[in-house]
Scaffold this motif. Structure first.
Motif, short mmCIF file in Angstrom:
data_model
loop_
_atom_site.label_atom_id
_atom_site.label_comp_id
_atom_site.label_asym_id
_atom_site.label_seq_id
_atom_site.Cartn_x
_atom_site.Cartn_y
_atom_site.Cartn_z
N ILE A 68 12.62 -7.18 -5.34
CA ILE A 68 13.14 -5.83 -5.48
C ILE A 68 13.73 -5.38 -4.15
O ILE A 68 14.84 -4.88 -4.07
N SER A 69 12.96 -5.53 -3.11
CA SER A 69 13.47 -5.31 -1.75
C SER A 69 13.06 -6.55 -0.95
O SER A 69 12.21 -7.30 -1.40
N PRO A 70 13.63 -6.79 0.23
CA PRO A 70 13.36 -8.04 0.94
C PRO A 70 11.85 -8.31 1.09
O PRO A 70 11.12 -7.46 1.63
N GLY A 71 11.38 -9.44 0.58
CA GLY A 71 9.97 -9.80 0.70
C GLY A 71 9.05 -9.10 -0.27
O GLY A 71 7.85 -9.34 -0.27
N HIS A 72 9.57 -8.24 -1.09
CA HIS A 72 8.74 -7.51 -2.05
C HIS A 72 9.14 -7.88 -3.48
O HIS A 72 10.21 -7.56 -3.93
N PHE A 73 8.21 -8.59 -4.16
CA PHE A 73 8.51 -9.08 -5.51
C PHE A 73 7.64 -8.32 -6.51
O PHE A 73 6.49 -8.00 -6.21
N ALA A 74 8.21 -8.06 -7.70
CA ALA A 74 7.40 -7.47 -8.75
C ALA A 74 7.88 -8.00 -10.10
O ALA A 74 9.05 -8.35 -10.25
N ALA A 75 6.95 -8.08 -11.04
CA ALA A 75 7.29 -8.54 -12.38
C ALA A 75 7.17 -7.39 -13.35
O ALA A 75 6.17 -7.23 -14.04
N CYS A 76 8.22 -6.51 -13.34
CA CYS A 76 8.22 -5.37 -14.26
C CYS A 76 9.67 -5.07 -14.60
O CYS A 76 10.53 -5.08 -13.72
N HIS A 77 9.94 -4.79 -15.88
CA HIS A 77 11.31 -4.48 -16.29
C HIS A 77 11.82 -3.21 -15.62
O HIS A 77 13.01 -3.02 -15.49
N PHE A 78 10.90 -2.33 -15.23
CA PHE A 78 11.33 -1.02 -14.71
C PHE A 78 11.38 -0.93 -13.20
O PHE A 78 11.94 0.01 -12.66
N SER A 79 10.79 -1.90 -12.54
CA SER A 79 10.68 -1.76 -11.09
C SER A 79 12.03 -1.94 -10.40
O SER A 79 12.19 -1.59 -9.24
N VAL A 80 13.03 -2.47 -11.13
CA VAL A 80 14.35 -2.69 -10.54
C VAL A 80 15.00 -1.36 -10.17
O VAL A 80 15.68 -1.25 -9.16
N HIS A 81 14.73 -0.35 -10.97
CA HIS A 81 15.39 0.93 -10.73
C HIS A 81 14.78 1.68 -9.57
O HIS A 81 13.59 1.82 -9.50
N PHE A 87 0.83 -1.21 0.00
CA PHE A 87 0.00 0.00 0.00
C PHE A 87 0.86 1.26 0.00
O PHE A 87 0.52 2.25 -0.61
N ASN A 88 2.02 1.20 0.69
CA ASN A 88 2.88 2.38 0.77
C ASN A 88 3.76 2.55 -0.45
O ASN A 88 4.09 3.66 -0.84
N ASN A 89 4.17 1.42 -1.01
CA ASN A 89 5.18 1.49 -2.06
C ASN A 89 4.89 0.50 -3.18
O ASN A 89 5.63 -0.45 -3.39
N PRO A 90 3.79 0.70 -3.90
CA PRO A 90 3.48 -0.23 -4.99
C PRO A 90 4.51 -0.08 -6.11
O PRO A 90 4.82 1.04 -6.50
N LEU A 91 5.05 -1.21 -6.59
CA LEU A 91 6.12 -1.14 -7.57
C LEU A 91 5.63 -1.38 -8.99
O LEU A 91 6.11 -0.76 -9.93
N HIS A 92 4.70 -2.27 -9.16
CA HIS A 92 4.23 -2.59 -10.51
C HIS A 92 3.28 -1.51 -11.01
O HIS A 92 2.41 -1.07 -10.25
N PRO A 93 3.44 -1.06 -12.25
CA PRO A 93 2.54 0.00 -12.76
C PRO A 93 1.07 -0.38 -12.64
O PRO A 93 0.23 0.49 -12.39
N TYR A 94 0.77 -1.67 -12.77
CA TYR A 94 -0.62 -2.10 -12.66
C TYR A 94 -1.14 -1.87 -11.25
O TYR A 94 -2.25 -1.35 -11.06
N THR A 95 -0.35 -2.24 -10.26
CA THR A 95 -0.76 -2.03 -8.87
C THR A 95 -0.99 -0.54 -8.61
O THR A 95 -1.98 -0.16 -7.98
N ARG A 96 -0.09 0.29 -9.11
CA ARG A 96 -0.24 1.74 -8.90
C ARG A 96 -1.54 2.22 -9.50
O ARG A 96 -2.26 3.02 -8.91
#
Lengths: 323, 315
Positions: A310-323, A245-254
């Motif tokens: 991406i960060s401990p316990g936080h996974f995302a499937a997006c080419h851009f979320s790594v940055h 909720f605080n830090n959504p990484l995937h564009p879809y989640t956002r």
């Protein structure tokens, strides 16, 4: 750490063959459920979340369904179990409640009998003991007038009461895992809140693990400790609820969060995610979300982004979320 | 439920009277004077005239109808002009044979139909399904007089297993008199039950509560028999009731072909002899039986489906 996982799903895919075309409902999904954890799965209609949940108990099995991957329950693959072993797990160790309380109970059988059926099936108990347990369960799910209601038929109960009966049925043999498929979607908002509170209470009392599928972020916030976001039959993001909720990484989640009205912001128009959920009979190449994504680049149209931590316990499937 | 049945019984009264009147006029439209047929070709005009007076056949039609209707209301069905015996006694004497045929015939047809229907539903789209539904098309399209004649030819004439005239006697057991007539009914009546069972089960198996039953850990057979079949029962019971009601008509044909002295044969013989009182009494009796079967079917609905019980109690 490993034996902490009560359920582990590896590379699950489910396809349905219909009229010569292949409907790819679930495409290589992996996630796990820890003992005692409440996991929320969120996604739009047709994202494969319900199919995934039903497949855990092999309820999607049919001559036209093709299932791959593995579903490990306490280390044993449910797909490889014989039917007789599966029937011992269904209703006893892993149980399920469904979206439609109005139609999920057999209309011609008394509710007490329907709950008792589960007990008789999995345990050797006498009639009196079974009846006592049914009464006890109905009290636990806070069904008003439980004693009299046992001999009622489903049509004599409201939707909320029927969902309570379904929950009582699911708890009858003290399961390890409760699977809840949109348990509050068909109910009034006030009843929704009551049912969620009940599930939270019972989960604690019964010391269960729980997977709850919903399309409602509010329900997730209410009950889940960890969230998996489904898109097009794949996992888009997997994170602890607060983190997501605080830090959504995937564009879809956002974008999903952008669709939720907030009481503390200007009453602007709600944002809408352009386009449609991908048709599971004709999935796009590359990242499934790229046709609707603002950030989509050339790579997104060709390469499927892997689910990465991406960060401990936080996974995302997006080419851009790594940055 | 009691009020509901009472209301249905009240509605039945005009129906029975309607049937009575219809039969009354139709039978008299058939050419042929009962007196002339009774007394044969050699009878003189005086003899015929005297017979007509004795039987009240010389009165105007309206007077005859009035008397017949009054007698009918008091339960007096009159006397046969052929056998000179009370019609009620004739019916009661013949009734057990027809009831026996109907119960065995429809009973076995229903059991066969439900079992084959469930089997076809379980094996949907595979060869047992095609075989069963294919055979049912044959059973539905063959008229029962044809089935009866074929069975009579096969079992009585070719194989000599059963008598040509289905009456018990030395060397002829009850089973032998019943076998072929019952088989005729089973072939003709199981087809619709079968098809209804199949489609009803297939529809129910798509319901959400079937998934609930599977999620409980029940195996497929328990899901089918403990859950689906009871829910699928209403259309099946409707068809069985319809078959049971229709089999009284069917008995006329079957009893005629197998020369089985039941109600059906009584009626046909009476029509041929212009035995007005017997035709009248038998057809009224059959219509009452039909109404009773329909009422019974409705009462069974309530036993099977609790939702119907509520409607009936409220209405």
């Amino acid at each position: 750490m490993e034996n902490n996982k009560i359920l582990e799903i590896n590379n699950l895919s489910v396809e349905f063959l219909s009229d010569g075309s292949v409907v790819r409902a679930v495409n290589g999904v992996s996630f796990s459920l820890k003992k005692g954890e409440t996991l929320g799965i969120v996604g739009e209609s047709g994202s494969g979340k319900s199919v995934t949940l039903n497949t855990i108990l092999r309820l999607t099995e049919s001559p036209s369904a093709v299932m791959r991957g593995e579903i490990l329950y306490n280390g044993r693959d449910i797909f490889r179990m014989r039917k007789s072993e599966l029937f011992k797990i269904r209703g006893k160790e892993i149980t399920m409640i469904f979206q439609e309380p109005m139609t999920s109970l057999n209309p011609v059988l008394k509710i007490g009998g329907q709950i008792a059926e589960t007990i008789y099936l999995h345990e050797h108990v006498g009639k009196e003991e079974a009846n006592n347990r049914v009464l006890e369960l109905l009290k636990q799910v806070e069904l008003p007038n439980a004693g009299k209601r046992m001999d009622d038929y489903p049509h004599q109960l409201s939707g909320g009461m029927r969902q309570r009966v379904m929950i009582a049925m699911a708890l009858a043999c003290k399961p390890q895992i409760l699977l809840a498929d949109e348990p509050t979607t068909a109910l009034d908002v006030t009843i929704q809140a009551q049912i969620l509170a009940l599930l939270r209470k019972l989960k604690r009392e019964y010391d269960m693990s729980m997977i709850l599928v919903t399309h409602d972020m509010g329900v997730i916030a209410e009950i889940a400790e960890r969230v998996i976001v489904f898109y097009g039959g794949c996992v888009a993001e997997d994170a602890p609820t607060l983190e997501l909720f605080n830090n959504p990484l995937h564009p879809y989640t956002r974008k999903l969060f952008g669709c939720i009205p907030r009481i503390d912001t200007q009453p602007n128009r709600l944002s809408v995610i352009e386009g449609n959920v991908p048709d599971p009979a004709r999935l796009p190449e590359g990242c499934l979300f790229h046709p609707r994504c603002d950030r989509a680049a050339g790579r997104c149209r060709k390469e499927v982004p892997p689910l990465s931590e991406i960060s401990p316990g936080h996974f995302a499937a997006c080419h851009f979320s790594v940055h | 439920m009691g009020r509901y049945i009472a209301r249905r019984l009240l509605i039945a009264i005009p129906t029975v009277i309607g049937v009575f009147l219809a039969v009354y006029f139709i039978i008299r439209l058939i050419p042929g004077d009962p007196a002339a047929i009774m007394l044969g070709a050699k009878a003189t005009d005086e003899q015929i005239e005297m017979f007509r007076r004795q039987q009240g056949l010389d009165e105007p039609l309206s007077v005859q109808l009035g008397i017949a209707l009054r007698n009918f209301m008091t339960g007096d069905l009159g006397v046969s002009i052929v056998s000179k015996r009370p019609v009620m006694a004739l019916i009661l004497e013949r009734l057990p044979r027809t009831v026996e045929l109907a119960l065995w015939g429809i009973g076995l047809a229903s059991v066969t139909g439900v079992i084959l229907g469930v089997t076809a539903a379980v094996f949907r789209g595979r060869w047992p399904d095609y075989l069963i539904t294919g055979a049912s098309t044959l059973g539905m399209s063959l008229p029962s007089f044809y089935i009866a004649l074929m069975l009579l030819t096969l079992f009585a004439v070719q194989l000599r297993w059963i008598p040509v005239i289905a009456v018990e006697g030395p060397g002829v057991s009850r089973f032998k008199t019943l076998f072929a007539p019952v088989l005729t009914m089973v072939i003709g009546n199981s087809a619709l039950t079968l098809r209804t069972t199949r489609s009803s089960i297939l529809e129910i198996m798509r319901e959400n509560f079937i998934k609930t039953a599977r999620a409980k850990g029940l195996d497929e057979w328990a899901v089918l028999f403990r859950h689906a079949l009871k829910d699928a029962a209403i259309p099946i019971i409707t068809v069985i009731g319809y078959n049971l009601a229709g089999c009284f008509g069917g008995a006329i044909i079957i009893e005629t072909v197998f020369s089985r002295p039941g109600i059906g044969l009584l009626l046909i013989d009476a029509v041929n002899a212009r035995d007005y009182a017997v035709v009248q009494g038998t057809s009224a009796f059959i219509s009452i039986a039909l109404i009773a079967v329909n009422l019974l079917t409705d009462a069974v609905y309530g036993l099977v489906d609790p939702r119907i019980r509520v409607e009936a109690a409220g209405g």
